[in-house]
Every structure is written in C-alpha cells, then in structure tokens.
Write a protein that holds these residues in place. Sequence first.
Motif, short mmCIF file in Angstrom:
data_model
loop_
_atom_site.label_atom_id
_atom_site.label_comp_id
_atom_site.label_asym_id
_atom_site.label_seq_id
_atom_site.Cartn_x
_atom_site.Cartn_y
_atom_site.Cartn_z
N ILE A 29 -30.58 -57.82 2.53
CA ILE A 29 -31.82 -58.32 1.96
C ILE A 29 -31.90 -57.94 0.49
CG2 ILE A 29 -33.08 -58.23 4.16
CD1 ILE A 29 -34.36 -55.63 3.22
N ALA A 30 -32.84 -58.54 -0.24
CA ALA A 30 -33.04 -58.21 -1.64
C ALA A 30 -33.48 -56.75 -1.77
CB ALA A 30 -34.09 -59.13 -2.26
N THR A 31 -32.93 -56.08 -2.77
CA THR A 31 -33.18 -54.65 -2.95
C THR A 31 -33.69 -54.39 -4.37
OG1 THR A 31 -31.42 -54.10 -1.38
CG2 THR A 31 -32.13 -52.36 -2.87
N GLY A 32 -34.65 -53.47 -4.47
CA GLY A 32 -35.19 -53.14 -5.79
C GLY A 32 -35.49 -51.68 -5.93
N LEU A 33 -35.90 -51.30 -7.13
CA LEU A 33 -36.32 -49.94 -7.45
C LEU A 33 -37.72 -49.97 -8.02
CD1 LEU A 33 -33.35 -48.13 -9.29
CD2 LEU A 33 -34.56 -47.29 -7.26
N ARG A 34 -38.42 -48.87 -7.88
CA ARG A 34 -39.69 -48.72 -8.59
C ARG A 34 -39.42 -48.19 -9.99
NH1 ARG A 34 -45.53 -46.27 -6.67
NH2 ARG A 34 -46.54 -46.48 -8.71
N LEU A 35 -39.95 -48.89 -10.98
CA LEU A 35 -39.82 -48.48 -12.37
C LEU A 35 -41.15 -47.88 -12.83
CD1 LEU A 35 -38.28 -50.66 -15.23
CD2 LEU A 35 -40.26 -49.20 -15.61
N ASN A 36 -41.11 -46.67 -13.34
CA ASN A 36 -42.32 -46.01 -13.84
C ASN A 36 -42.31 -46.09 -15.36
OD1 ASN A 36 -44.40 -44.25 -14.60
ND2 ASN A 36 -44.02 -42.87 -12.87
N PRO A 37 -43.22 -46.88 -15.97
CA PRO A 37 -43.20 -47.01 -17.42
C PRO A 37 -43.75 -45.79 -18.17
CG PRO A 37 -45.06 -48.20 -16.54
CD PRO A 37 -44.28 -47.69 -15.35
N ARG A 38 -44.25 -44.81 -17.41
CA ARG A 38 -44.80 -43.55 -17.95
C ARG A 38 -46.13 -43.75 -18.69
NH1 ARG A 38 -40.07 -40.85 -21.18
NH2 ARG A 38 -39.70 -43.04 -21.71
N PHE A 39 -46.85 -44.81 -18.34
CA PHE A 39 -48.23 -44.97 -18.78
C PHE A 39 -48.94 -45.81 -17.73
CE2 PHE A 39 -45.75 -48.31 -20.91
CZ PHE A 39 -46.38 -49.45 -20.44
N SER A 40 -50.27 -45.74 -17.71
CA SER A 40 -51.03 -46.50 -16.73
C SER A 40 -52.44 -46.70 -17.24
CB SER A 40 -51.06 -45.77 -15.38
OG SER A 40 -52.01 -44.73 -15.40
N THR A 41 -53.22 -47.49 -16.48
CA THR A 41 -54.63 -47.69 -16.81
C THR A 41 -55.55 -46.83 -15.95
OG1 THR A 41 -54.95 -49.49 -15.23
CG2 THR A 41 -54.15 -50.09 -17.42
N SER A 42 -55.00 -45.96 -15.14
CA SER A 42 -55.82 -45.15 -14.24
C SER A 42 -56.61 -44.09 -15.00
CB SER A 42 -54.95 -44.46 -13.18
OG SER A 42 -55.74 -43.62 -12.37
N GLY A 43 -57.90 -44.00 -14.68
CA GLY A 43 -58.73 -42.95 -15.24
C GLY A 43 -58.84 -41.74 -14.34
N PHE A 44 -58.15 -41.76 -13.20
CA PHE A 44 -58.20 -40.66 -12.24
C PHE A 44 -56.83 -40.01 -12.15
CE2 PHE A 44 -61.42 -43.69 -10.79
CZ PHE A 44 -62.53 -42.86 -10.63
N ASP A 45 -56.75 -38.73 -12.41
CA ASP A 45 -55.47 -38.04 -12.30
C ASP A 45 -54.90 -38.17 -10.89
OD1 ASP A 45 -53.44 -36.10 -13.37
OD2 ASP A 45 -54.24 -34.87 -11.74
N LEU A 46 -55.78 -38.17 -9.90
CA LEU A 46 -55.35 -38.27 -8.51
C LEU A 46 -54.56 -39.55 -8.25
CD1 LEU A 46 -55.56 -37.13 -5.59
CD2 LEU A 46 -57.67 -38.45 -5.35
N ALA A 47 -54.92 -40.63 -8.95
CA ALA A 47 -54.30 -41.93 -8.71
C ALA A 47 -53.38 -42.37 -9.82
CB ALA A 47 -55.39 -42.98 -8.51
N ASP A 48 -53.11 -41.51 -10.78
CA ASP A 48 -52.35 -41.91 -11.96
C ASP A 48 -50.85 -41.82 -11.68
OD1 ASP A 48 -51.28 -42.40 -14.41
OD2 ASP A 48 -52.24 -40.75 -15.45
N PRO A 49 -50.15 -42.95 -11.57
CA PRO A 49 -48.71 -42.90 -11.29
C PRO A 49 -47.89 -42.38 -12.46
CG PRO A 49 -49.37 -45.15 -11.74
CD PRO A 49 -50.63 -44.33 -11.70
N ALA A 50 -48.51 -42.28 -13.65
CA ALA A 50 -47.80 -41.79 -14.83
C ALA A 50 -48.20 -40.36 -15.17
CB ALA A 50 -48.09 -42.70 -16.02
N ARG A 51 -48.83 -39.66 -14.24
CA ARG A 51 -49.21 -38.27 -14.48
C ARG A 51 -47.97 -37.42 -14.71
NH1 ARG A 51 -51.91 -36.34 -8.95
NH2 ARG A 51 -51.73 -34.28 -9.91
N PRO A 52 -48.12 -36.26 -15.35
CA PRO A 52 -46.95 -35.41 -15.59
C PRO A 52 -46.21 -35.10 -14.29
CG PRO A 52 -48.82 -34.62 -16.86
CD PRO A 52 -49.34 -35.71 -15.95
#
Length: 366
Positions: free
Chosen positions: A116-139
């Motif tokens: 099947i088609a295979t991919g990776l998650r790319l983290n651009p190291r920034f986000s629009t989240s205002g919550f640290d709990l939900a921020d995928p670009a947190r430290p």
Amino acid sequence: MSALQTPYYLIDQALLRRNMEKIAQLREASGAKCLLALKCFATWSAFDFMRPFMDGTTSSSLYELRLGREEFGKETHAYSVGWADHEIDEAVSYADKIIFNSLGQLDRFGGKAAGIATGLRLNPRFSTSGFDLADPARPFSRLGEWDPGKLNAALDRISGVMIHYNCENRDFALFDQQLTRIETEFGSFLEKLDWVSLGGGIHFTGEDYPLEELAARLRAFQNRFGVQVFLEPGEASITGSTTLEVSVLDIINNGKDVAIVDSSIEAHMLDLLIYRETAKLPQEGDHPYQIAGKTCLAGDIFGDASFTSPLSIGDRISIKDAAGYTMVKKNWFNGVAMPSIAIKEEDGTIRLVRDFSYDDYKSSLS
C-alpha cells in the motif's frame, strides 16, 4: 424532543449539511480530497449522511482505522504515533495508505506495508496552536520528522507526507503564510512526492471563511509540486451541528444561582475541562445561572449562562458544539449515566440511535 430522556447528544442533520456542502464545494474547486478525522468525531451513525460529501477517513489508532474501513468505507488513511508489533498486520489490511510517525517506525514496519502507499509525518517545527498541550511543534516534540537529510533519505520508501500543524485556524492569511514557509523550506523534497496531507485544524466551514481563496491556494500548491493534496477536517466537519441536551435537577444559591444538571463536563464534555474552556451556553436574558454538573468533582462546572426567565427543576438546556473532541471522549466518571445519541432528521424527526445502560457501564470495567 421532550420524549427523550436527558442527557443526550443531538446531531442536527440540517446543520451538519451546511458543513458537508462547504466541504464538497472545497473539494470541487480545489481538487483536494477531504478525509474525516476520526480522532475528533467517530459517531458512525452519522457516516451514511456524511459519506457522499467526503473521500474517506483518517485515523490515529488501530480501532479508529478499523471503524473507518468498516463503517465509512472509501479511502482509509492509517496513522499512529506508534504502531505495535501485534497491530501492524491488521492495520495494513484495513488501510489504503499508512503514515509512519518516525523513520524508526518506517524502518521497522515499512516492509509490512509494501503493498500500500506509505508516508511519513513531517513536522515543520511551527504551528497555529495556542495550547502547549496540543502544539505539535512544542520543544522536543515526538510528532514527526523534520530533518531534510533524513527525509530525503527515505524517498525511495515513501510516496507522501502528512503535515499536521493547524489548530482551529480561522485565519486564511496565516494559513497562506505558513504554507509558503513550508514550500520554501521543504519544496525540493515535496516535488518528489505523489501526495501531501495538510492535516486538519483549518476552520474553513466557519462563518465568513474565504473558501474560494483557500481552494485557489490549495490548487496552486498541487500544481506547483505535482501532488494530490489531502485535508483531514475533524472539527470543521461537524462544528455547530450537535448539542448536549440536559435537564435541571436542582437549583442552589451559594452567592450566585447555580443550576445542577443531569450531566457532567468531566464525563461528557471533557475536552473543555482539559483546555479550561467553558461550554457554549444560552446567553439570552437577564436571569444568570452557573450551570454545574452532577459529579463530585468540585470543578465540574459548564460555565455561566443567562435565560429570559428563571429556571425551574426539570427545565431543559441545550449546550452547543457538543460533537468535536467531545463524544469521542465521553467516559463513565462517577458512574454518571452516559448521554444517549440521537439524530434530528432534516424533516424535523428525532431518532434515538443509541442509549447506554448499567450493563454498558459494568462491561467497561472488570
């Protein structure tokens, strides 16, 4: 409606249709595909209504993946922060695409996903989240890979990436700015791919969102890099469509009038408690009340409301926006009765689709 025992979640198909039609409009104008994010909304009794407007589902676990395959059908994307050895074969059997969170997971399980088609998650190291709990670009975020060298080294094993970095982003200009940043930083990598998922969190079904501008921007992105774009609307799919219907059990005054209802923010709208937000309550008149839940948690409080006349025992209250990240998080805290699930058809008929009993409570334990 009065014939149904509260509490219950009420999905209004006429309101749900508004979101679905905007999704269909965006798909047509942009060429992007839209997958329902089951982590936000997985009430499968609504899937028959939603299916004609969407391209499939995206998941965050094996159970969500299986539910999407069995109950929604169409295209099925499989993602997990960490697949386990005992899950991977079953996951691949349900998925059209599988997206690994890390190169380590790709190394470990990529061979299993060869068909099947295979991919990776790319983290651009920034986000629009205002919550640290939900921020995928947190430290020190564990969510995805960002190093261009490592990403390029995986090109012979992947056909696409998922980039989830928006969180209730209502600002098209900000979306445009951040997508431009992704194009600048990762463009030479993206042009070697077949597909790119831009994740969810784009609030494009909200009032006054410039849908045509978003469609044009997505089409330009696809044309520039020669990729199929996917979006993963969760909240955008069901925002404004569902209420939690509750009844007043008691009214006390401890310095302010407090109405205790037959529900619980801890058990039935947990996402609001996690993010310290208040429920969307009536604000209609000059009679203020704090609306509180019936559990023993001191902070089990929905928030402050106002009504056109004083409340009485037995009065019913509708709490808005009770679908996204709400129905999927309901729980049995204090053994409080789980809200039933009902659907309001477009002709006004209300249909009970599920209720929960003591046996459901007991069987969730051991």
